[in-house]
Write an enzyme that holds these catalytic residues in place. Structure first.
Site, PDB file in Angstrom:
ATOM      1  N   SER A 326      18.824  32.951  31.453  1.00 28.46           N
ATOM      2  CA  SER A 326      17.967  31.879  30.931  1.00 28.46           C
ATOM      3  C   SER A 326      16.599  31.907  31.610  1.00 28.46           C
ATOM      4  CB  SER A 326      18.612  30.515  31.196  1.00 28.46           C
ATOM      5  OG  SER A 326      19.799  30.392  30.471  1.00 28.46           O
ATOM      6  N   SER A 471      21.861  20.583  23.729  1.00 27.26           N
ATOM      7  CA  SER A 471      21.483  21.993  23.713  1.00 27.26           C
ATOM      8  C   SER A 471      20.158  22.216  24.427  1.00 27.26           C
ATOM      9  CB  SER A 471      21.370  22.492  22.265  1.00 27.26           C
ATOM     10  OG  SER A 471      20.669  23.721  22.248  1.00 27.26           O
ATOM     11  N   GLN A 473      18.658  24.959  24.456  1.00 25.08           N
ATOM     12  CA  GLN A 473      17.819  25.814  23.614  1.00 25.08           C
ATOM     13  C   GLN A 473      16.974  24.969  22.669  1.00 25.08           C
ATOM     14  OE1 GLN A 473      20.465  28.644  21.797  1.00 25.08           O
ATOM     15  NE2 GLN A 473      20.922  29.634  23.752  1.00 25.08           N
ATOM     16  N   ASP A 619      28.770  28.180  29.165  1.00 26.90           N
ATOM     17  CA  ASP A 619      28.964  29.625  28.986  1.00 26.90           C
ATOM     18  C   ASP A 619      30.160  30.164  29.771  1.00 26.90           C
ATOM     19  OD1 ASP A 619      26.793  29.749  27.312  1.00 26.90           O
ATOM     20  OD2 ASP A 619      25.385  30.263  28.910  1.00 26.90           O
TER      21      ASP A 619
HETATM   22  C1  S3P Z   1      20.829  28.598  27.102  1.00 25.19           C
HETATM   23  C2  S3P Z   1      21.402  27.451  26.641  1.00 25.19           C
HETATM   24  C3  S3P Z   1      22.819  27.359  26.223  1.00 25.19           C
HETATM   25  C4  S3P Z   1      23.617  28.571  26.703  1.00 25.19           C
HETATM   26  C5  S3P Z   1      22.900  29.858  26.491  1.00 25.19           C
HETATM   27  C6  S3P Z   1      21.592  29.849  27.248  1.00 25.19           C
HETATM   28  C7  S3P Z   1      19.406  28.571  27.472  1.00 25.19           C
HETATM   29  O1  S3P Z   1      22.872  27.340  24.807  1.00 25.19           O
HETATM   30  O2  S3P Z   1      24.856  28.602  26.060  1.00 25.19           O
HETATM   31  O3  S3P Z   1      23.670  30.951  26.958  1.00 25.19           O
HETATM   32  O4  S3P Z   1      18.940  29.522  28.128  1.00 25.19           O
HETATM   33  O5  S3P Z   1      18.717  27.599  27.135  1.00 25.19           O
HETATM   34  P1  S3P Z   1      22.762  25.955  23.968  1.00 25.19           P
HETATM   35  O6  S3P Z   1      21.435  25.385  24.240  1.00 25.19           O
HETATM   36  O7  S3P Z   1      22.949  26.349  22.541  1.00 25.19           O
HETATM   37  O8  S3P Z   1      23.875  25.115  24.481  1.00 25.19           O
END
Ligand code: S3P
EC number: 2.5.1.19
Length: 739
Positions: A326, A471, A473, A619
């Site tokens: 990330s 989330s 993301q 994760d």
């Molecule tokens: C991440 C957010 C998580 C995680 C992904 C990395 C990120 O996803 O599962 O491996 O770097 O922001 P979600 O935001 O869909 O939960």
């Protein structure tokens, strides 16, 4: 012995390719009989004498008579005349194919002679050759491990296609299918243009120095670069005339780029030269890896890596797992948009973060490295990105696609975001919808799936968004779009999610207002280059935390692990299960907490996983399921429906994998119930191309009673390059096949 696929194969034109194909068919007994015709009677005689063919025929018609496969292997420009001779003798049921380097020309010749392309006409092009030519150079191994492209039309007879495909595969080739137009474009760029440049350069230099004295001083680079200028002039003049339109397009493109380099040299524009050269160097290196089947644009589904684990073992050592995925993605994104040069250390050189890096190079950012985790990004400023030439390919990475969507929504150019098969199935509506509410114009494929087509030059307005799912993301996507929006953009999360974007924005001098569950930014600011030390990824460390907990007599130390409170769910959950994890040397580096972790074997017990831990360990559940299977008593997970839309449906795929090892579980809509204390047998598990599933079952082997085989493991390279070596070094008895 093979059952012959064909009764009688007629090869028209017995040169290197026709002869090699005939020889391979005979050697592999793929046809009862191989006959040939060639204008040169000597070559035909040689074909029989060398055992390349069974019979030499005295005319095209005689060869084609009774054949169920006819292969046209004459120079491209002679095709039409030969087809006219083939036509009267060709049976309705026979398959007609060719081996020429340009495909639209073959189709045009067939249409000219036959009036239309029948269902059994299947153009082909083996991507194989040799500096030698003629039937004397025929080699039955020529196609082994080479690609053969077939360009069937829409109405092709499926059975005929399969038969021809099997023939090539029987010769050792790998068969790809694509359209005629695409084939000709690709070949114009990758083969025809380089040949043209090589011919032209050698000719220019030879002309400049009548004595050709200049060649005496030519070093290895010149030799490598111009090797193909020694190719057959007749054949190549044919190819250029036959593939005229596609070749002209790429020549024009190349000429424009060459002019730009010329201007850059004239005007002493070193930055431009560095940008182009470093982008090209990266592309070349990544092409070298691709050829050895490792790079991030490799179609992972075509590359089969299998993990094979022997049961048992204990985990010991002192290790550092690769950098946080990330944070690595975000370091490139913010570094590229900052003013000044950003230095990153500990960058994850995994395929996902490399894809992000390449995407920014494609948008005009100069990025040096990665070199042992060190990356230097020459930021172009918040408004400095340039339009990429084509779609941005983001591999397996949902994070990259969702964060890019926010970052690109307000750029002054259009972009298209694509990814691999797994990414192409993942939901993007969760970012496209709120971005549209800000004024973005984004098209998705059916069901809100990739590719994403982002229409640039939109004026965005800040919104307040209450996220329906927890989330990081989605939150990060909107905050990045917020940098470009008028006014404030704020996001409220239903539960805490990783806050790397917020922390890193602050590190780049961009204020993020954080209050409770809400983060907001105001548009119109700028980012200042920074230094980033990427901690080891706790999500990668998780495999080793579980491994050392479940394997007897283990004592393992993990160094410099990222301990951001929004990421430590796996430690909290394992501790609730009774794991022995010591947190040592806690410190903060570059705005992120890190620590060393010492983990020793422990007797784990099943628990009800607290729902507030779910987003903090999102994760890590695949490997936590393995811990649960080894624990005493039942483990219950609820509130984790998000797991179903990760790189795979991680609830179902894990339950299926555990079942393959004889471990029972009950799948629920938003979780799973795993009765503990179960015996893990051996068995074969399908990871569905999901890196974390593959690594979880590698860990399971420590407590298994038989060999575990996991299929489809190539994607482990997306997040954890070197996993197999590190796992082996610390105690997992693992071997990777097909790497
Ligand atoms: C991440 C957010 C998580 C995680 C992904 C990395 C990120 O996803 O599962 O491996 O770097 O922001 P979600 O935001 O869909 O939960």
């Amino acid at each position: 012995m093979n059952t012959p696929l064909f009764q009688r194969v007629a090869v028209i034109g017995l040169g290197l390719i026709g002869g090699s194909l005939a020889a391979a068919i005979r050697q592999q007994q793929l046809a009862v009989e191989v006959v040939a015709y060639d204008r040169e009677a000597d070559d035909l005689r040689a074909g029989v004498a060398l055992g390349v063919i069974d019979t030499a025929e005295t005319s095209v018609a005689a060869a084609v008579q009774g054949a169920d496969l006819v292969v046209v292997a004459v120079p491209v420009r002679a095709t039409e005349a030969v087809l006219a001779e083939i036509r009267p003798a060709l049976s309705d049921q026979a398959i007609l194919t060719d081996v020429g380097s340009t495909k639209a020309s073959f189709v045009a010749a067939v249409e000219a002679v036959f009036g239309q392309l029948g269902p059994r006409v299947i153009p082909g092009h083996p991507i194989a050759g040799s500096e030698k030519s003629g039937v004397h150079a025929a080699n039955p191994e020529l196609f082994a491990n080479h690609k053969v492209i077939l360009t069937p039309a829409e109405g092709v007879d499926g059975a005929s296609f399969e038969r021809l495909k099997s023939l090539w595969e029987g010769c050792g080739a790998r068969v790809l299918a694509m359209s005629v137009g695409y084939h000709d474009e690709v070949l114009a760029a990758t083969s025809h243009l380089p040949h043209l440049i090589a011919f032209s350069l050698v000719d220019t230099l030879a002309g400049e120095d009548q004595n050709m004295d200049i060649f005496r001083y030519a070093a290895g680079g010149f030799r490598d670069f111009t090797r193909i200028a020694a190719s057959d002039p007749v054949m190549w003049h044919d190819i250029f005339l036959s593939n005229r339109d596609a070749v002209l397009r790429v020549i024009d493109h190349f000429s424009r780029d060459l002019d730009q380099l010329r201007d850059a040299i004239e005007h002493q524009d070193g930055a431009m030269l560095l940008r182009v050269f470093s982008r090209a160097k990266a592309a070349r290196e990544h092409f070298t890896k691709m050829l050895s089947g490792q790079a991030y644009v490799t179609d992972m589904n075509q590359k089969q890596v299998t993990f094979r684990m022997q049961p048992g073992g204990s985990m010991n050592g002192d290790i550092r797992v690769p950098g946080d995925k990330s944070i690595s993605h975000r370091s490139i994104m913010l570094g590229a948009l900052a003013d000044g040069v950003t230095e990153v250390r500990g960058f994850l050189e995994g395929e996902d973060s490399l894809a992000t890096l390449q995407a920014f190079r494609d948008m005009g950012v100069t990025i040096e490295g990665p070199d042992n985790g060190h990356v230097r990004i020459h930021g172009v400023g918040i408004d400095g990105l340039q339009a990429p030439r084509g779609p941005l390919y983001l591999g397996n990475s949902g994070t990259a696609m969702r964060l890019f969507a926010g970052l690109l929504a307000a750029q002054p150019f259009d972009t298209e975001l694509t990814g691999d098969e797994s990414l192409s199935r993942r939901p993007m509506g969760r970012v496209a919808d709120p971005l549209r509410a800000m004024g973005a114009v984004i098209d998705t494929a059916e069901g809100g799936r990739p590719p994403l087509k982002i229409h640039g030059s939109q004026a965005l307005t800040g919104i307040h968004y209450e996220m329906p799912v927890a989330s990081a993301q989605v939150k990060s996507c909107l905050l990045l779009a917020g940098l470009y929006a008028e006014g404030a953009t704020s996001v409220t999360e239903p539960a805490p999610t990783r806050d790397h974007t917020e922390r890193m924005l602050e590190g780049f001098g961009y204020h993020v207002h954080r209050k409770g569950a809400t983060s907001s930014v105001s548009g119109g600011g700028r980012l200042t280059a920074s230094e980033i030390d990427v901690p080891a990824d706790i999500s990668s460390a998780a495999f080793f935390l579980v491994a050392a907990s479940i394997a007897p007599e283990s004592d393992l130390t993990l160094r410099h692990v990222g301990m951001n409170p929004t990421r430590v769910g796996v430690i909290n959950i394992l501790r609730l299960m009774g794991a022995s994890i010591e947190v040592l040397n806690e410190r903060e580096i570059g705005g992120e907490p890190v620590a060393d972790l010492r983990v020793r074997s422990a007797t784990l017990r099943g628990i009800d996983i607290p729902e507030d831990q779910v987003p903090l360990a999102i994760d890590e559940f695949p490997v936590l399921f393995v811990a649960a299977a080894c624990a005493e008593g039942e483990t219950v997970l609820r509130g984790a429906e998000e797991l179903r839309v990760k790189e795979s449906d991680r609830i179902q795929v894990m339950a299926d994998g555990l079942a393959a090892l004889g471990v029972e579980s009950t799948v629920t809509a938003d979780g799973i119930v795993i009765p503990g204390g179960q015996r893990l047998g051996g068995g074969t598990v399908d990871s569905h191309g999901d890196h974390r599933i593959a690594m979880s079952f590698a860990v399971a082997s420590l407590r298994a009673e038989g060999e575990i085989v996991v299929n489809d493991c190539a994607n482990v390279a997306t997040s954890f390059p070197g996993f197999v070596e590190l796992a082996r070094e610390t105690g997992i008895q693992i071997a990777a096949e097909g790497e």
